[in-house]
Design a protein around this motif. Structure first.
Motif, PDB file in Angstrom:
ATOM      1  N   ILE A  29       0.518  -1.019   0.041  1.00 30.14           N
ATOM      2  CA  ILE A  29       0.496  -0.148  -0.200  1.00 30.14           C
ATOM      3  C   ILE A  29       0.799   1.591  -0.062  1.00 30.14           C
ATOM      4  O   ILE A  29       0.491   2.412  -0.197  1.00 30.14           O
ATOM      5  N   LEU A  49      -8.887  -1.836  -5.495  1.00 33.83           N
ATOM      6  CA  LEU A  49      -8.549  -3.253  -4.732  1.00 33.83           C
ATOM      7  C   LEU A  49      -9.069  -4.364  -4.314  1.00 33.83           C
ATOM      8  O   LEU A  49     -10.441  -4.199  -5.370  1.00 33.83           O
ATOM      9  N   ALA A  99      -7.995  -7.098  -0.783  1.00 29.01           N
ATOM     10  CA  ALA A  99      -7.066  -5.779   0.203  1.00 29.01           C
ATOM     11  C   ALA A  99      -6.849  -6.730   1.985  1.00 29.01           C
ATOM     12  O   ALA A  99      -5.358  -7.243   2.042  1.00 29.01           O
ATOM     13  N   ILE A 143      -5.071   1.611   3.994  1.00 28.43           N
ATOM     14  CA  ILE A 143      -6.042   2.430   2.244  1.00 28.43           C
ATOM     15  C   ILE A 143      -7.011   3.643   3.041  1.00 28.43           C
ATOM     16  O   ILE A 143      -7.203   4.089   1.387  1.00 28.43           O
ATOM     17  N   CYS A 151      -6.738   6.020  -0.819  1.00 31.87           N
ATOM     18  CA  CYS A 151      -8.253   6.574  -1.498  1.00 31.87           C
ATOM     19  C   CYS A 151      -8.711   7.651  -1.285  1.00 31.87           C
ATOM     20  O   CYS A 151      -9.599   7.603  -2.495  1.00 31.87           O
TER      21      CYS A 151
END
Length: 579
Positions: free
Chosen positions: A482, A495, A498, A514, A518
């Protein structure tokens, strides 16, 4: 064999001229190798004519010395031109193979070809590399030597010359049979080598599962059977080759005896002088020696031919076309668009007329039973394969119209199964953007929630991790991957499950990582976990290669369809079911 020489030369690329110049020196070396025999023949002729004197002997002795010296010089030049060329050619070939593999569709790597690639790299290429220039040098030497010997026969007597040509033809017929038999068996031998490589890879990669299920005996037996089969095929190769080799030796002996018999007949017939007959005796066992040596190398030659076939088979695999020249327009509102997309693995169609759009800075979740086609959709977006029908578009451009390098700059992917290279943690993260500064790499690690555990390692960011990330936990590997994506900072993030296979402690860190990844991105998420997809802007339920349902969480719940059943199953902690 001429065809094989041509194949090897065609592989030489920019080194081809260098090798061809070496042929000239190989010819000169062959001439010098025969020179002492010619001088000996001349000396005997002079002796029998009673014209040999001390001065002539001195000249002949000097001639022998000079010919030996020139032979060494020409051999040295030929070796210098050729010997390193094989290694340089195949250093280039490996780089070319790497470039070629990068451009192949992902399907090639999932159809059982890993063993073939490994076998070509570790066995076939090494064999050609170590033998090709030696073989070329030997072949040219043998061919030139045979030509010189036939010319000498014609010099001695035209009848001997034509007899030599006829016997050479017989030798070539036997040699052709030897070559044909060896070619047939060498392909089988190299194919078994590939199967053995497959078995070793399968055993090595699955050793954990094999031990867990106490299958060491069974799987070891599979591996042992492949070793036994390799031994059996190699022995069969030698057995099939032996009769032809014996035939070659017999033809060599008979042909030499026939020529000597003809020379003696001509002597008794009075049509050839004793000096010429003695010259014939000197050369008898040298006349067909080059052909004997040439076909004695048939094993090496045919194995090399088979190796070239297997190598060229990979190079002949069609690449994913990369002819796009278009630029993306990042101001476009619709970032991703699938328009009536169909896709088939071979003959089996797995996606049927899929159509949907993803708006800028929104999240689209793909849910559905395993094997429904979710990961295939993500792979088509990244153009790991090309669609068989319809179009995949980003920024309102067909992905085929965009250079692959540009397309990859637009996409970051976080997979369920993470792969890290056997390198430093710093280098693994900086793969996301190789020109990033040290500060940017560290900042990405902090955002991915992996900075703290990295600093606890013996060498921090310079710690070398095992191949595949073997020295780290699954959650730690995932966070490093990541960090790599955060550093890349691509506008589209995919993803793929994940957080599916990490423990609860790591999952919270990964979710935080994440979230950092994002921010301000357009997301395509494959997930089974309800908390991951509940807030998606749109949810696509993929079942049997079709979009069965589409909408937001609340809308799909109200439809009381597949998605509603999924939610009920999840709430009961039973996992996804399409029933």
């Amino acid at each position: 064999m001429i065809a094989l020489m041509s194949r090897i030369l065609n592989q030489c690329g920019k080194y081809k001229k260098r090798v061809q110049i070496a042929f000239i020196f190989a010819f000169l070396k062959s001439m010098m190798a025969k020179c002492p025999l010619f001088l000996a023949f001349y000396m005997i002729s002079k002796y029998l004519e009673h014209t040999l004197n001390a001065q002539t002997c001195i000249y002949l002795g000097v001639g022998v010395g000079v010919s030996i010296l020139l032979q060494v010089i020409f051999q040295n030049i030929s070796d210098r031109l050729q010997s390193a060329a094989g290694f340089m050619v195949f250093a280039d070939k490996r780089n070319q193979l790497g470039e070629h593999l990068k451009s192949l569709p992902m399907g090639y790597f999932t159809e059982g070809n890993i063993g073939k690639i490994s076998s070509v790299l570790s066995s076939d290429m090494v064999f050609i590399e170590e033998n090709c220039m030696t073989v070329l040098a030997d072949m040219m030497n043998y061919i030139f030597s045979e030509i010189i010997m036939l010319v000498f026969l014609f010099y001695l007597d035209v009848r001997l010359g034509f007899s030599g040509l006829i016997l050479t033809g017989v030798f070539l017929i036997v040699g052709k049979g030897l070559e044909k038999e060896a070619l047939k068996d060498s392909a089988e031998r190299q194919n078994q080598s590939e199967k053995l490589t497959d078995a070793v890879i399968d055993f090595s990669e699955g050793i954990g599962i094999i031990k867990t299920y106490n299958m060491l005996g069974e799987k070891s037996k599979d591996l042992s059977n492949n070793f036994d089969k390799q031994c059996e095929v190699s022995l069969q190769f030698e057995k099939a080759h032996a009769p032809w080799q014996r035939g070659s030796n017999m033809v060599y002996g008979v042909a030499s005896a026939v020529l000597l018999g003809i020379a003696l007949f001509l002597l008794f017939d009075g049509s050839m002088s004793s000096a010429y007959v003695i010259g014939m005796i000197l050369f008898t066992f040298d006349i067909f020696a080059p052909l004997k040596a040439l076909y004695g190398n048939a094993t090496r030659l045919t194995v090399m031919n088979s190796c070239l076939d297997r190598m060229e088979e990979i190079f002949d695999t069609p690449q994913l076309p990369d002819t796009g020249t278009g630029k993306v327009n990042e101001d476009c509102d619709t970032i991703i668009s699938f328009q009536n997309v169909s896709f088939a693995y071979g003959e089996k169609e797995v996606l049927h007329n899929i159509s949907f759009e993803v708006k800028k800075n929104t999240m689209t979740a793909l849910v559905g039973p395993s094997g429904g086609g979710k990961s295939t959709i993500a792979s088509l977006l990244a153009r790991f394969w090309d669609v068989t029908g319809g179009e995949v578009r980003i920024y309102d451009k067909n992905v085929k119209e965009i250079p692959l390098s540009e397309l990859m700059n637009q996409i970051s992917m976080v997979f369920q199964r993470v792969y890290l290279f056997q390198d430093t943690i710093y280098n693994n993260i900086s793969l996301g953007r190789p020109d990033a500064t040290k500060e940017e790499v560290i900042e990405a690690a902090k955002k991915a929630r992996c900075y703290d555990f990295i600093m606890e390692l013996p060498d921090g960011f310079q710690t070398v991790i095992g191949e595949g990330g073997a020295s780290l936990s699954g959650g730690e590997c995932q966070r490093i991957s990541i960090a790599r994506c955060i550093l890349k900072d691509a506008p589209i993030v995919i993803l793929d499950e994940a957080t599916a296979s990490v423990d609860a402690d790591n999952e919270s860190y990964i979710q935080e990582a994440i979230s950092e990844l994002c921010k301000g991105k357009t997301l395509l998420v494959i997930a089974h976990k309800l908390n991951t997809i509940r807030n998606a802007n749109q949810i696509l339920v993929i079942s049997d290669g079709k979009i069965a349902e589409q909408g937001k969480h609340e809308e799909l719940i109200a439809e009381n369809g597949i998605y509603k059943k999924f939610v009920t199953v999840r709430q009961n902690s039973r996992g996804w079911s399409s029933r």
